[in-house]
Motif scaffolding. Structure first.
Motif, short mmCIF file in Angstrom:
data_model
loop_
_atom_site.label_atom_id
_atom_site.label_comp_id
_atom_site.label_asym_id
_atom_site.label_seq_id
_atom_site.Cartn_x
_atom_site.Cartn_y
_atom_site.Cartn_z
N TYR A 298 0.14 -1.11 7.07
CA TYR A 298 -0.62 -2.42 7.11
C TYR A 298 -1.07 -2.70 8.60
O TYR A 298 -1.27 -3.83 8.97
N ALA B 186 -2.41 10.74 -0.39
CA ALA B 186 -3.36 9.59 -0.29
C ALA B 186 -3.05 8.55 0.74
O ALA B 186 -2.07 8.00 0.27
N LYS C 255 0.83 -1.28 -0.10
CA LYS C 255 0.04 -0.10 0.10
C LYS C 255 0.96 1.13 -0.02
O LYS C 255 1.00 1.83 1.12
N PRO C 256 1.47 1.56 -1.27
CA PRO C 256 2.26 2.79 -1.25
C PRO C 256 1.44 3.96 -1.03
O PRO C 256 0.39 3.90 -1.49
N LEU C 257 2.15 5.05 -0.64
CA LEU C 257 1.62 6.32 -0.70
C LEU C 257 1.38 6.92 -1.91
O LEU C 257 2.03 6.31 -2.85
N GLU C 258 0.41 7.93 -2.07
CA GLU C 258 0.28 8.63 -3.33
C GLU C 258 0.33 10.00 -3.06
O GLU C 258 -0.32 10.46 -2.42
N VAL C 259 1.44 10.54 -3.74
CA VAL C 259 1.78 11.84 -3.46
C VAL C 259 1.40 12.67 -4.66
O VAL C 259 2.12 12.53 -5.69
N GLN D 152 4.69 6.62 -3.89
CA GLN D 152 6.12 6.75 -3.20
C GLN D 152 5.95 5.64 -2.18
O GLN D 152 5.14 5.54 -1.48
N ARG E 79 -1.13 17.05 -1.21
CA ARG E 79 -2.24 15.98 -1.00
C ARG E 79 -1.61 14.50 -0.83
O ARG E 79 -0.85 13.96 -1.76
#
Lengths: 115, 311
Positions: free
Chosen positions: B96, B160, A28-32, A37, B158
């Motif tokens: 997680y 996510a 579950k990578p971050l989304e910037v 990322q 932002r």
């Protein structure tokens, strides 16, 4: 922070494989601002997934199940660790009571009352 | 560390590839740090096993080892960081956490609920089942990389979040590398109606080659022409808030430092800005100038040239 390109190169992973892992919810990578990322934890987790797939020949369903249980196990670890930290800060007498009760509990796991 | 890899895996020297793989799997199950998170000694032992397996699982390497061309240490690689290091509570694995059961309570919440009598433990009737246990949710940790100019001016990003709504992060002007922004109530939910934890966002500022930050001050190098260096004049200096005009005094040499007051980084405390220091670099004309060359060829330092000759 690692970009998708760096991540793929570091792990020698095909883009389609990474897409599958993310779709399965294993990573579950971050989304910037629209770009993914990856954090060091994602990298370590991906390495573990690859070990399972390559060295242990675990299939997709197996990995899914494994990670589900692994996340629960780490949750438990943290909860127990939190309890241990709290217990360390209790007064010595209270800690002693806790120790004795715990010892009694684990000696007689089926009994629910000490009478 | 260079023990016999066959011994390490517990196989004979004539073992087949499949036997080696089986032996490795059996040992890895017991010693892989991620499969044995509580076993602190597992890592050292597993390093040997992984090294032995890396050597013997590669047919070519194995043959070279058998012929005595390489020793067992040839396949040693620096051990990677295992997932358990992050999952055990260090920042980074927040995505997680607590999500094992999408519906209902997490495993950790179950334990705490049982401990404090909700849901009727063995002695629930006595244990203060009515008492309401409240606990604040866990903090979540993130890293966020921003360009230098955004650190200077501030802005919005932002994020996510893997397990929740999108986070709007306001970057305050003058934020520094390594600074941690706290978004109150944006962490994991609490127990028993307790408040949410916080989201902690560690800022990484990408350096900008034009602007070097030292404390609150910004240091810049500015190339100037030979004529500006000798005669002085007005030049334009890039600053993070846009180009600014600056006077260069006569005879300004390479290395001369000029100060632009208040053009540095917004200060962390007390308001105001630092200064910007501009270091001059004298540049000869490019391509080389024939007239300048002719002049210098006849120029003797300390003696006045023939003024206005040839004009």
């Amino acid at each position: 922070m690692t970009s998708t390109e760096e991540f793929l190169i570091t792990l020698r992973l095909a883009p389609a494989t990474l897409a599958l892992w993310i779709e399965n919810g294993w990573l579950k990578p971050l989304e910037v601002s629209g770009a993914r990322q990856f954090q060091p934890a994602d990298l370590a987790r991906a390495r573990l997934i690859r070990t399972l797939a390559e060295d242990f020949a675990v299939n997709e369903a197996g990995i899914d199940l494994f990670l589900h249980l692994l996340d629960q196990m780490h949750d438990l670890h943290r909860a127990l660790h939190g309890l241990a930290v709290v217990a360390q800060n209790l007064p010595p007498e209270t800690r002693e009571v806790l120790r004795l009760q715990l010892a009694a509990h684990f000696q007689r796991p089926e009994e629910s009352s000490d009478g | 560390m260079s023990a016999d890899p066959y011994q390490t895996l517990g196989v004979s020297r004539t073992a087949s590839a499949e036997e080696i793989r089986k032996a490795y799997r059996t040992l890895a199950k017991r010693y892989h740090p991620d499969l044995n998170p509580a076993n602190k000694a597992a890592e050292a032992r597993f390093k040997e096993i992984a090294t032995a397996y890396a050597l013997l699982s590669d047919a070519e390497q194995r043959a070279r080892f058998d012929r005595g061309e390489i020793d067992a240490s040839g396949a040693e690689t620096p051990p990677p960081r295992y997932y358990r290091e992050y999952a055990s509570g260090a920042p980074g694995a927040g995505a997680y956490r607590g999500g094992a059961g999408e519906e209902g309570a997490s495993t950790a919440e179950d334990i705490l609920a049982e401990l404090f009598g909700r849901g009727g433990g063995p002695r629930g009737e006595q244990g203060g089942g009515e008492a309401h246990f409240r606990m604040r949710g866990q903090d979540v940790h993130y890293h966020l990389q921003i360009p230098f100019l955004e650190a200077f001016h501030g802005g919005h990003q932002r994020l996510a979040m893997p397990h929740g709504p999108t986070l709007d992060v306001r970057i305050p002007p003058g934020v520094r590398d390594g600074q941690i922004l706290r978004l109150r109530g944006k962490g994991l939910p609490g127990f028993g109606g307790g408040p949410h934890g916080d989201a902690l966002i560690e800022i990484k500022v990408e350096p900008d080659p034009r602007f070097i930050l030292k404390g609150d001050d910004i240091h810049t190098e500015l190339p100037i022409s030979l004529s500006t260096a000798v005669l002085g004049g007005r030049v334009t200096v890039p600053t993070p808030s846009g180009p600014v005009a600056m006077n260069v005094p006569e005879n300004a040499n390479t290395g001369t430092v000029l100060r632009l007051r208040g053009k540095g980084m917004p200060k962390a405390e007390g308001g105001g800005h630092g200064d910007q220091y501009v270091t001059l670099l004298v540049k000869l004309p490019e391509p080389p100038d024939a007239a300048l060359r002719a002049f210098v060829a006849h120029w003797v330092p300390g003696q006045a040239p023939h003024p206005r000759e040839g004009e």
